[in-house]
Write an enzyme that holds these catalytic residues in place. Sequence first.
Site: not given
Ligand code: MG
Length: 440
Positions: A192, A246
Amino acid sequence: MKRREVFQAALATASLIPAGSAQEVARRSTGLPPLTIKDVKVITTSGGRNYRWVFIKIITSEPGLFGIGTANNNYQTRAVIAALEDHLKPWLIGKDPDRIEDLWQSAQMRTYWRNGPVNNNVLAAMDMALWDIKGKRAGMPVYDMLGGKAHDAVAVYDHQGGKTKEECLDTLQKSLAGGYRHVRIQFGGGGYGGGGFIPEGKGDRPEGGYQGAAFDEEQYVDTIPPVFEYLRAKAGFTPKLLHDVHSHMTGMNAVELSRRLQPCQMFFVEDVLPPEQIAWYRNIRQICSTPQAIGEVFSHPYEVIPLITDRLIDFIRCRVAATGGITPMRKLVSLCEIFGVKTAFQEGGENDPVNQMASYHVDISSSAFGIQEENHFPPVVHDMFPGIAEIRRGYLYGSGKPGLGIEINEELAAKYPLGEIKGGGAYPTDRTIDGRVVKP
Ligand code: MG
């Protein structure tokens, strides 16, 4: 003799009550003897991969009648196992499995301190297993006991992404061709925050400090919106596009990213902020209409309630196994329905098929349903969990069998024991160029 055979034999000898008649239904619902919880078994498996799955099986006094649930916690696996074995099991044996609401409430108060992740995993496992038992006894899928299907199927979103805009477009087209209407796109490859990293060793760093890839919020805010502008230019506005930040942003950068994504008409942007900073959602709301989703790391209901009742988010993304199970989730979806917020329950790569099925039952029976996160499993897991939900052309389908409609092949699960939990199973965090931790 199997439970069904016992039941059929009892029915045959008792009288000649026609199947499906009011008497037979009454007998099934009220005419059965009282139940008692006889045993609680903890089942663990790596699932043939590096999963750290923990399940329970609640065994009742009726021969062959049991329920299963998941307490999956990838990062505190051993703590969950101990909480089930040493604390839940001795407390639960001897109790009446029919009283789900009372057992949930009393199990929560049992630990005095409550709403923490480990205990919510434990509650979720117990709760799912109790609903499974009740459904099997009633001869109904859990969703029927929650009011029946509120829509035809559970739409799921696919996961795609690429290192370049062109790669993102290719993978998006692949998902659309596979029947998905909703696709989450991540950029930059790897984990992420992709698109926001200063490469390893590059940039002006403190002497002797952190040298790994460093996350930079402003770079991320500059990089991501043009990716979605490109996708919209090439693929049009029909595909429902999603993106997961995230929790990597802080305050105004979260506001600015949401504002810049507005022309891209996102289906939702996920976790632009960590749970500690949810107050900033009010600022996002004041400046743009980019739909917001959050909730996968929530475990305490107080984190969720103000976001829903103040209509500061559009989708709630709790994980059923992390928030106490079907009982609290059916209350949450009712709250969502009243306030016009939708659900987008979380799955994630380390999640398990029992949680997926529990989510399915809440999803399919709720008018607040929005979308479900996709999760797919290797073939051995399909063998290990008879009745496992299936994804076909962007929709998740349950087995339709009574209870949760999924079972565990314990012999197969035992062939794949939990592996060593390296580093204590810690979730890996990113860092900034000056070595600060970035919230995951
Ligand atoms: Mg997520």
